[in-house]
Scaffold this active site. Structure first.
Site, PDB file in Angstrom:
ATOM      1  N   ASP A  14       6.590  -2.031   6.977  1.00  0.00           N
ATOM      2  CA  ASP A  14       7.948  -2.020   7.514  1.00  0.00           C
ATOM      3  C   ASP A  14       8.890  -2.786   6.587  1.00  0.00           C
ATOM      4  O   ASP A  14       8.465  -3.720   5.899  1.00  0.00           O
ATOM      5  CB  ASP A  14       7.921  -2.659   8.912  1.00  0.00           C
ATOM      6  CG  ASP A  14       9.134  -2.280   9.745  1.00  0.00           C
ATOM      7  OD1 ASP A  14       9.977  -1.502   9.268  1.00  0.00           O
ATOM      8  OD2 ASP A  14       9.232  -2.780  10.871  1.00  0.00           O
ATOM      9  N   GLY A  15      10.147  -2.382   6.581  1.00  0.00           N
ATOM     10  CA  GLY A  15      11.158  -3.145   5.844  1.00  0.00           C
ATOM     11  C   GLY A  15      11.680  -2.479   4.578  1.00  0.00           C
ATOM     12  O   GLY A  15      12.452  -3.090   3.833  1.00  0.00           O
ATOM     13  N   GLY A  17      13.854  -0.060   4.294  1.00  0.00           N
ATOM     14  CA  GLY A  17      15.303   0.143   4.393  1.00  0.00           C
ATOM     15  C   GLY A  17      16.060  -1.150   4.114  1.00  0.00           C
ATOM     16  O   GLY A  17      17.049  -1.160   3.359  1.00  0.00           O
ATOM     17  N   HIS A  31      11.798   3.324   0.044  1.00  0.00           N
ATOM     18  CA  HIS A  31      10.551   4.068   0.275  1.00  0.00           C
ATOM     19  C   HIS A  31       9.817   4.309  -1.052  1.00  0.00           C
ATOM     20  O   HIS A  31       8.595   4.255  -1.118  1.00  0.00           O
ATOM     21  CB  HIS A  31      10.846   5.407   0.958  1.00  0.00           C
ATOM     22  CG  HIS A  31      11.446   5.254   2.331  1.00  0.00           C
ATOM     23  ND1 HIS A  31      11.017   4.297   3.220  1.00  0.00           N
ATOM     24  CD2 HIS A  31      12.457   5.921   2.968  1.00  0.00           C
ATOM     25  CE1 HIS A  31      11.718   4.390   4.348  1.00  0.00           C
ATOM     26  NE2 HIS A  31      12.611   5.358   4.203  1.00  0.00           N
ATOM     27  N   LEU A 125     -13.481   3.097  -1.656  1.00  0.00           N
ATOM     28  CA  LEU A 125     -12.516   2.775  -0.597  1.00  0.00           C
ATOM     29  C   LEU A 125     -12.134   4.082   0.089  1.00  0.00           C
ATOM     30  O   LEU A 125     -11.992   5.112  -0.572  1.00  0.00           O
ATOM     31  CB  LEU A 125     -11.251   2.156  -1.222  1.00  0.00           C
ATOM     32  CG  LEU A 125     -10.062   1.951  -0.276  1.00  0.00           C
ATOM     33  CD1 LEU A 125     -10.320   0.793   0.684  1.00  0.00           C
ATOM     34  CD2 LEU A 125      -8.762   1.674  -1.054  1.00  0.00           C
TER      35      LEU A 125
HETATM   36  C1  FPP Z   1       9.397   1.442   7.398  1.00  0.00           C
HETATM   37  O1  FPP Z   1      10.515   0.894   6.787  1.00  0.00           O
HETATM   38  C2  FPP Z   1       8.770   2.386   6.513  1.00  0.00           C
HETATM   39  C3  FPP Z   1       8.679   3.716   6.744  1.00  0.00           C
HETATM   40  C4  FPP Z   1       9.211   4.355   7.955  1.00  0.00           C
HETATM   41  C5  FPP Z   1       8.057   4.608   5.777  1.00  0.00           C
HETATM   42  C6  FPP Z   1       6.936   4.028   4.988  1.00  0.00           C
HETATM   43  C7  FPP Z   1       6.726   4.892   3.830  1.00  0.00           C
HETATM   44  C8  FPP Z   1       6.350   4.501   2.607  1.00  0.00           C
HETATM   45  C9  FPP Z   1       5.990   3.104   2.277  1.00  0.00           C
HETATM   46  C10 FPP Z   1       6.259   5.503   1.524  1.00  0.00           C
HETATM   47  C11 FPP Z   1       5.362   6.629   1.897  1.00  0.00           C
HETATM   48  C12 FPP Z   1       5.085   7.441   0.733  1.00  0.00           C
HETATM   49  C13 FPP Z   1       3.947   8.072   0.455  1.00  0.00           C
HETATM   50  C14 FPP Z   1       3.886   8.790  -0.804  1.00  0.00           C
HETATM   51  C15 FPP Z   1       2.765   8.081   1.347  1.00  0.00           C
HETATM   52  P1  FPP Z   1      11.933   1.176   7.403  1.00  0.00           P
HETATM   53  O2  FPP Z   1      12.496   2.345   6.699  1.00  0.00           O
HETATM   54  O3  FPP Z   1      11.829   1.314   8.883  1.00  0.00           O
HETATM   55  O4  FPP Z   1      12.666  -0.127   7.011  1.00  0.00           O
HETATM   56  P2  FPP Z   1      13.762  -0.923   7.841  1.00  0.00           P
HETATM   57  O5  FPP Z   1      13.108  -1.336   9.137  1.00  0.00           O
HETATM   58  O6  FPP Z   1      14.054  -2.079   6.953  1.00  0.00           O
HETATM   59  O7  FPP Z   1      14.912   0.011   8.009  1.00  0.00           O
END
Ligand code: FPP
Length: 234
Positions: A14-15, A17, A31, A125
């Site tokens: 998370d985080g 954004g 992302h 893994l």
């Molecule tokens: C949460 O942060 C993250 C997500 C919803 C997406 C996680 C995805 C990735 C780390 C990349 C995935 C890519 C591949 C290739 C598998 P948020 O967007 O909710 O952040 P915020 O809470 O700060 O807005």
């Protein structure tokens, strides 16, 4: 003190954004960095001798985000499926996907299945990537499967137990997580692995996912090893 066994780590990443916003960048830049951190974390988990890693890349709820963000995430996934997962493949990592495949574009599903097939014999893994994943849906699917088996006479109602029910989840054959890490300071499970996390140790860190490092992972594991685990007790 005996050290706790650690076979499986689950992560809510998370985080992304907020990481991007802090830098004046679009959310998808967060992302993008977050995806690089998945690769680094998988390598670190493998080096630390842990056999399973499950990351939450996209929830069923995430479909409600803006078209721009969803398209950005799907294109990032295509890029990783085409090229960036190769490094893990060469590092003897098996990659599996858990979630609702029928909601994903056909070309993405084909690439996912191809990668799963190519890495099926890798042993160092198992990386499970939760994509279009929702735990309640997973449990409902398993209930339907159990009901179907009863209807067809393959199983009796009395015969349904934790062991055979677990086998009807996406995570069949994978041990439950020992440790769950959620980044960015939020303390929720967000419909992630609700069945599988029944006895899991939870760890929350304020670090935003794109800043997560091997050093922090090591220190969380050290903390985990000092915890007294209580299975099946209140
Ligand atoms: C949460 O942060 C993250 C997500 C919803 C997406 C996680 C995805 C990735 C780390 C990349 C995935 C890519 C591949 C290739 C598998 P948020 O967007 O909710 O952040 P915020 O809470 O700060 O807005």
């Amino acid at each position: 003190m005996t050290e706790n066994n650690l076979q499986h780590i689950a992560i809510i990443m998370d985080g992304n954004g907020r990481w991007a916003a802090k830098r004046g960048l679009p959310r998808n830049a967060g992302h993008q960095k977050g995806a690089e951190v998945i690769i680094e974390t998988a390598k670190a988990v493998k080096e630390l001798g842990v056999k399973y890693l499950t990351v939450y890349a996209f929830s069923t709820e995430n479909w409600k985000r803006s078209k721009q963000e969803v398209d950005g995430l799907m294109n990032l996934l295509r890029q990783y499926l085409d090229k960036n997962f190769e490094e893990l493949e060469k590092n003897d990592v098996r990659i599996r996907f858990i979630g609702e495949r029928n909601m994903l574009a056909a070309d993405i599903v084909a690439k996912m299945e191809n990668l799963e097939r190519r890495t099926i014999s890798n042993q160092s893994l198992v990386l499970q990537i939760a994509l279009s994943y929702g735990s309640r849906q997973e449990i409902i699917n398993a209930v339907k499967e159990a009901a179907q088996k009863v209807k067809e006479g393959e199983l009796t109602v009395e015969g349904i137990d934790e062991k055979n029910f677990s086998q009807m989840l996406y995570t069949a054959d994978v041990p439950d997580p020992d440790l769950l890490i959620r980044t960015s300071g939020e303390q929720r499970l967000s419909n992630y692995l609700l069945w599988q996390l029944a006895y899991t140790e939870l760890f929350f860190t304020d670090t935003l996912w794109p800043d997560f490092s091997k050093e922090e992972l090591k220190s969380i594991i050290e903390n985990y090893k000092t915890r007294e685990r209580r299975y099946g007790k209140a």
